[in-house]
Design a protein around this motif. Sequence first.
Motif, mmCIF file in Angstrom:
data_model
loop_
_atom_site.group_PDB
_atom_site.id
_atom_site.type_symbol
_atom_site.label_atom_id
_atom_site.label_comp_id
_atom_site.label_asym_id
_atom_site.label_seq_id
_atom_site.Cartn_x
_atom_site.Cartn_y
_atom_site.Cartn_z
ATOM 1 N N ASN A 1 -18.737 2.020 11.612
ATOM 2 C CA ASN A 1 -18.868 1.128 10.448
ATOM 3 C C ASN A 1 -20.272 1.158 9.856
ATOM 4 O O ASN A 1 -20.626 0.307 9.037
ATOM 5 C CB ASN A 1 -18.538 -0.317 10.852
ATOM 6 C CG ASN A 1 -17.080 -0.466 11.201
ATOM 7 O OD1 ASN A 1 -16.217 0.091 10.520
ATOM 8 N ND2 ASN A 1 -16.797 -1.174 12.275
ATOM 9 N N HIS B 1 -11.954 3.111 -5.256
ATOM 10 C CA HIS B 1 -11.384 2.614 -3.995
ATOM 11 C C HIS B 1 -9.868 2.463 -4.114
ATOM 12 O O HIS B 1 -9.131 2.787 -3.175
ATOM 13 C CB HIS B 1 -12.026 1.277 -3.621
ATOM 14 C CG HIS B 1 -11.623 0.803 -2.259
ATOM 15 N ND1 HIS B 1 -11.905 1.516 -1.108
ATOM 16 C CD2 HIS B 1 -10.942 -0.307 -1.854
ATOM 17 C CE1 HIS B 1 -11.417 0.876 -0.066
ATOM 18 N NE2 HIS B 1 -10.828 -0.234 -0.487
ATOM 19 N N ARG C 1 -7.069 4.650 0.589
ATOM 20 C CA ARG C 1 -6.149 4.918 1.707
ATOM 21 C C ARG C 1 -6.480 6.228 2.432
ATOM 22 O O ARG C 1 -6.021 6.461 3.537
ATOM 23 C CB ARG C 1 -4.697 4.883 1.219
ATOM 24 C CG ARG C 1 -4.216 6.112 0.476
ATOM 25 C CD ARG C 1 -2.950 5.828 -0.268
ATOM 26 N NE ARG C 1 -3.313 5.398 -1.621
ATOM 27 C CZ ARG C 1 -2.796 5.920 -2.713
ATOM 28 N NH1 ARG C 1 -1.850 6.801 -2.632
ATOM 29 N NH2 ARG C 1 -3.196 5.545 -3.905
ATOM 30 N N ASN D 1 -9.698 7.138 2.802
ATOM 31 C CA ASN D 1 -11.094 6.997 3.244
ATOM 32 C C ASN D 1 -11.143 6.540 4.700
ATOM 33 O O ASN D 1 -10.623 5.482 5.035
ATOM 34 C CB ASN D 1 -11.819 5.976 2.352
ATOM 35 C CG ASN D 1 -13.321 6.048 2.494
ATOM 36 O OD1 ASN D 1 -13.832 6.759 3.353
ATOM 37 N ND2 ASN D 1 -14.033 5.308 1.658
ATOM 38 N N THR D 2 -11.764 7.317 5.558
ATOM 39 C CA THR D 2 -11.827 6.927 6.967
ATOM 40 C C THR D 2 -12.995 5.975 7.245
ATOM 41 O O THR D 2 -13.187 5.540 8.373
ATOM 42 C CB THR D 2 -11.931 8.165 7.904
ATOM 43 O OG1 THR D 2 -13.096 8.895 7.539
ATOM 44 C CG2 THR D 2 -10.714 9.055 7.788
ATOM 45 N N PHE E 1 -14.422 2.318 6.688
ATOM 46 C CA PHE E 1 -13.892 1.005 6.299
ATOM 47 C C PHE E 1 -14.760 0.393 5.203
ATOM 48 O O PHE E 1 -15.979 0.359 5.312
ATOM 49 C CB PHE E 1 -13.846 0.073 7.521
ATOM 50 C CG PHE E 1 -13.453 -1.318 7.150
ATOM 51 C CD1 PHE E 1 -12.151 -1.604 6.761
ATOM 52 C CD2 PHE E 1 -14.400 -2.350 7.136
ATOM 53 C CE1 PHE E 1 -11.791 -2.896 6.377
ATOM 54 C CE2 PHE E 1 -14.039 -3.639 6.762
ATOM 55 C CZ PHE E 1 -12.737 -3.903 6.382
ATOM 56 N N ASN F 1 -15.245 -3.043 2.875
ATOM 57 C CA ASN F 1 -14.877 -4.427 2.611
ATOM 58 C C ASN F 1 -15.301 -4.756 1.176
ATOM 59 O O ASN F 1 -16.493 -4.856 0.879
ATOM 60 C CB ASN F 1 -15.600 -5.327 3.629
ATOM 61 C CG ASN F 1 -15.272 -6.787 3.422
ATOM 62 O OD1 ASN F 1 -14.543 -7.136 2.481
ATOM 63 N ND2 ASN F 1 -15.803 -7.634 4.278
#
Length: 322
Positions: free
Chosen positions: A80, A232, A237, A239-240, A242, A244
């Motif tokens: 992340n 986005h 969908r 995109n590995t 994450f 927010n």
Amino acid sequence: MRHYARRVKAIGGYLELQLPSGKEYYPDLIKLNTARNALEYIVKVNQYSLVYVPYYTCEVILEPLKKLGVTFHFYTIDKNLDPIIDFKIAPTECLLYTNYFGIKQTTVNRLSRSIKNLIIDNSQAFFAKPIRGIDTFYSCRKFFGVSDGAYLQTNILLSTKFERDVSVWRVSHLLKSIDLSVEEGYQDYLESRASLSNGAIKRMSKLTERVLKGIDYEECKSIRIRNFKIIHEGLGRYNTLFINLENIDGPMVYPFLINKKIRKKLIDKRIYIATYWPNVLKWTSERMFENYLTEHLVGIPIDHRYNEEDMERILNIVKQMI
Ligand SMILES: Cc1ncc(COP(=O)(O)O)c(C=O)c1O
């Protein structure tokens, strides 16, 4: 032309370059010439003996540390892009964290509560306001058409009076980008960027400050948010990494992480994608996540220059490649 004392205002003569005169985004922060020099300022004033630097960052960050003879240790980040802090930060040491692509404000908030000696590199997050009491710096050229310039928030001030920088010798790429083309200005851009290396801490140049006063920041920010959301919506969908969306507040690029090498193909289509950061390949082994990020992360341009149609063009091209 005769030279009179500068304090006497010139009247008449040729007309000057006219730029809109508004307000800077951070009028109350310290204005310096580069972000790396803002880091030098922070490390110097706090007399840090060691800085923990992420493997995943730009190598120019090391310039001030080498100049000051300050030790640095690299640390890793997780999937992340959060720091893995499996070491103890001593009272004379500090952690440098980058607000990656302008999407890591939640992590910045968390670190600001838990790490005593923290430096936030907001070079990729111009619109992320500094947290009170946290040493933070910004690089203006990553977000706007200026050749240099940095903002700095710091708790302690240096008493040194710095001379003012002069940018005029490094702005030809900006003028060429308008009068000729971005491509024809590219060589000048590389030279302009190289000329920032190993320079002294100086105050922001008048030219950079004037350009920064003429920018409609709210418009730039909202276009970036809109464009980011469009990309986005189309690519999230795949995109590995994450993302927010609640954290998105005028980001730098859309970070698209996919296990395919599409950067070169995009460049062939005149969609220029920078590599963040080539030096990471030298610093890391192939098994490290930072190495993978550098090879595979595609920073899709979403900035204020682009409209919805440009975003659709990018989406169509990328979708054919994945
Ligand atoms: C994350 C990051 N921080 C800092 C810098 C340095 O910015 P400046 O060129 O204003 O010194 C760069 C790139 O140059 C960068 O990518």
